[in-house]
Design a protein around this motif. Structure first.
Motif, PDB file in Angstrom:
ATOM      1  N   THR A  91       0.891  -1.105  -0.151  1.00 12.14           N
ATOM      2  CA  THR A  91      -0.061   0.062  -0.064  1.00 12.14           C
ATOM      3  C   THR A  91       0.779   1.415  -0.081  1.00 12.14           C
ATOM      4  OG1 THR A  91      -1.744  -1.169   1.276  1.00 12.14           O
ATOM      5  CG2 THR A  91      -1.887   1.100   1.240  1.00 12.14           C
ATOM      6  N   ALA A  92       1.954   1.172   0.875  1.00 13.46           N
ATOM      7  CA  ALA A  92       2.726   2.510   0.857  1.00 13.46           C
ATOM      8  C   ALA A  92       3.550   2.427  -0.284  1.00 13.46           C
ATOM      9  CB  ALA A  92       3.792   2.232   2.036  1.00 13.46           C
ATOM     10  N   GLY A  93       3.945   1.551  -1.223  1.00 11.16           N
ATOM     11  CA  GLY A  93       4.588   1.390  -2.431  1.00 11.16           C
ATOM     12  C   GLY A  93       3.721   2.147  -3.374  1.00 11.16           C
ATOM     13  N   PHE A  94       2.344   1.671  -3.402  1.00 13.44           N
ATOM     14  CA  PHE A  94       1.657   2.182  -4.443  1.00 13.44           C
ATOM     15  C   PHE A  94       1.453   3.743  -4.239  1.00 13.44           C
ATOM     16  CE2 PHE A  94      -0.523  -2.168  -5.362  1.00 13.44           C
ATOM     17  CZ  PHE A  94       0.494  -2.267  -6.298  1.00 13.44           C
ATOM     18  N   LYS A  95       1.268   4.103  -2.963  1.00 13.28           N
ATOM     19  CA  LYS A  95       0.983   5.408  -2.615  1.00 13.28           C
ATOM     20  C   LYS A  95       2.117   6.205  -2.882  1.00 13.28           C
ATOM     21  CE  LYS A  95      -3.088   5.908  -0.717  1.00 13.28           C
ATOM     22  NZ  LYS A  95      -4.153   6.487  -1.187  1.00 13.28           N
ATOM     23  N   ALA A  96       3.404   5.631  -2.654  1.00 11.11           N
ATOM     24  CA  ALA A  96       4.650   6.655  -2.995  1.00 11.11           C
ATOM     25  C   ALA A  96       4.644   6.807  -4.571  1.00 11.11           C
ATOM     26  CB  ALA A  96       5.822   5.739  -2.492  1.00 11.11           C
ATOM     27  N   ILE A  97       4.343   5.666  -5.363  1.00 12.48           N
ATOM     28  CA  ILE A  97       4.431   5.713  -6.795  1.00 12.48           C
ATOM     29  C   ILE A  97       3.254   6.836  -7.214  1.00 12.48           C
ATOM     30  CG2 ILE A  97       3.805   4.674  -9.033  1.00 12.48           C
ATOM     31  CD1 ILE A  97       4.814   2.099  -7.513  1.00 12.48           C
ATOM     32  N   THR A  98       2.159   6.937  -6.629  1.00 18.60           N
ATOM     33  CA  THR A  98       1.311   7.893  -6.886  1.00 18.60           C
ATOM     34  C   THR A  98       1.691   9.357  -6.506  1.00 18.60           C
ATOM     35  OG1 THR A  98      -0.448   6.382  -6.345  1.00 18.60           O
ATOM     36  CG2 THR A  98      -1.103   8.643  -6.376  1.00 18.60           C
ATOM     37  N   CYS A  99       2.405   9.582  -5.460  1.00 20.87           N
ATOM     38  CA  CYS A  99       3.025  10.578  -4.981  1.00 20.87           C
ATOM     39  C   CYS A  99       3.947  11.206  -6.014  1.00 20.87           C
ATOM     40  CB  CYS A  99       3.549  10.579  -3.683  1.00 20.87           C
ATOM     41  SG  CYS A  99       2.005  10.737  -2.439  1.00 20.87           S
ATOM     42  N   ILE A 100       4.671  10.392  -6.368  1.00 20.17           N
ATOM     43  CA  ILE A 100       5.968  10.463  -7.255  1.00 20.17           C
ATOM     44  C   ILE A 100       5.249  11.040  -8.789  1.00 20.17           C
ATOM     45  CG2 ILE A 100       7.955   9.545  -8.726  1.00 20.17           C
ATOM     46  CD1 ILE A 100       8.382   7.930  -6.147  1.00 20.17           C
ATOM     47  N   LEU A 101       4.452  10.203  -9.252  1.00 16.29           N
ATOM     48  CA  LEU A 101       3.725  10.697 -10.499  1.00 16.29           C
ATOM     49  C   LEU A 101       3.168  12.135 -10.159  1.00 16.29           C
ATOM     50  CD1 LEU A 101       2.302   7.385 -11.912  1.00 16.29           C
ATOM     51  CD2 LEU A 101       4.483   8.439 -12.604  1.00 16.29           C
ATOM     52  N   SER A 102       2.630  12.350  -9.292  1.00 17.10           N
ATOM     53  CA  SER A 102       1.962  13.574  -9.020  1.00 17.10           C
ATOM     54  C   SER A 102       3.058  14.530  -9.091  1.00 17.10           C
ATOM     55  CB  SER A 102       1.252  13.785  -7.701  1.00 17.10           C
ATOM     56  OG  SER A 102       0.076  12.781  -7.762  1.00 17.10           O
ATOM     57  N   VAL A 103       4.162  14.576  -8.591  1.00 12.97           N
ATOM     58  CA  VAL A 103       5.147  15.400  -8.387  1.00 12.97           C
ATOM     59  C   VAL A 103       5.637  15.701 -10.004  1.00 12.97           C
ATOM     60  CG1 VAL A 103       7.391  16.005  -7.753  1.00 12.97           C
ATOM     61  CG2 VAL A 103       5.839  15.124  -6.035  1.00 12.97           C
ATOM     62  N   VAL A 104       5.865  14.598 -10.736  1.00 11.50           N
ATOM     63  CA  VAL A 104       6.102  14.660 -12.094  1.00 11.50           C
ATOM     64  C   VAL A 104       5.277  15.688 -12.845  1.00 11.50           C
ATOM     65  CG1 VAL A 104       6.686  13.437 -14.043  1.00 11.50           C
ATOM     66  CG2 VAL A 104       7.650  12.686 -11.922  1.00 11.50           C
ATOM     67  N   ILE A 105       4.114  15.395 -12.878  1.00 14.92           N
ATOM     68  CA  ILE A 105       3.089  16.203 -13.451  1.00 14.92           C
ATOM     69  C   ILE A 105       2.921  17.438 -12.897  1.00 14.92           C
ATOM     70  CG2 ILE A 105       0.620  16.339 -13.821  1.00 14.92           C
ATOM     71  CD1 ILE A 105       0.184  13.053 -13.558  1.00 14.92           C
TER      72      ILE A 105
END
Length: 144
Positions: A91-105
Motif C-alpha cells: 500500500t505504501a509503495g503504491f501511494k509512493a508511486i502515486t505521489c512521485i507521479l503527481s510531483v512529475v505532473i
C-alpha cells in the motif's frame, strides 16, 4: 500513523487532478475526457488491485488446507508479522508511486500557460445575450 498521513496527502491531489484534466482539453471534449478517464481509472485500479493484493496475502500463508484430491485450498494460518509488513508495504509503495507521479505532473505543468478567461465569465458566471427580431417575434439567446 505514517500510512494515514501518506494517504491523506496523496488524496489531496484528487480535485486538482480533475481540474488539470478539465483545463487541458477543449470545452467540447470535457465530457468525453471525464468519462474516458473514469473508465481508465476503473480498469487500472479495480481489476489488477485485488489480484495483486491476493498474491501478497497468499504469499504470507504458513499452512494451506489440502483437499482429498491433493489440491491447495484455503489458507489456515498466516504469518501475522509478514502479513502486516507486506500488506502495508504494498500500500505504501503504491501511494509512493502515486505521489512521485503527481510531483512529475506538477513539474511538467509548471510553465503551462492557461488561456485567460473572458472578463464576462471571470467569476464563473454565464452572461446571456438576448436578441429579438422585431419581424418574427423570435428570441435568440446565446451564452458567452
Amino acid at each position: 500513523m505514517g500510512l494515514a498521513l501518506v494517504s491523506f496527502i496523496s488524496s489531496l491531489s484528487a480535485t486538482p487532478g480533475i481540474v488539470l484534466l478539465l483545463r487541458s482539453v477543449k470545452p467540447d471534449d470535457k465530457s468525453f475526457t471525464v468519462g474516458s478517464s473514469s473508465a481508465i481509472y476503473s480498469i487500472l485500479g479495480f481489476i489488477p488491485a485485488p489480484i495483486i493484493y491476493g498474491i501478497v496475502v497468499d504469499s504470507t500463508c504458513v499452512l494451506w488446507e489440502t483437499s482429498k484430491c491433493a489440491e491447495r485450498g484455503n489458507c489456515l494460518m498466516y504469518d501475522n508479522e509478514d502479513f502486516r509488513y507486506k500488506l502495508h508495504g504494498i500500500t505504501a509503495g503504491f501511494k509512493a508511486i502515486t505521489c512521485i507521479l503527481s510531483v512529475v505532473i506538477l513539474w511538467k505543468c509548471r510553465n503551462w500557460h492557461w488561456e485567460e478567461e473572458d472578463e464576462e465569465t471571470k467569476n464563473g458566471e454565464v452572461i446571456l445575450h438576448v436578441e429579438s427580431d422585431e419581424n418574427d417575434d423570435k428570441l435568440e439567446m446565446s451564452a458567452i
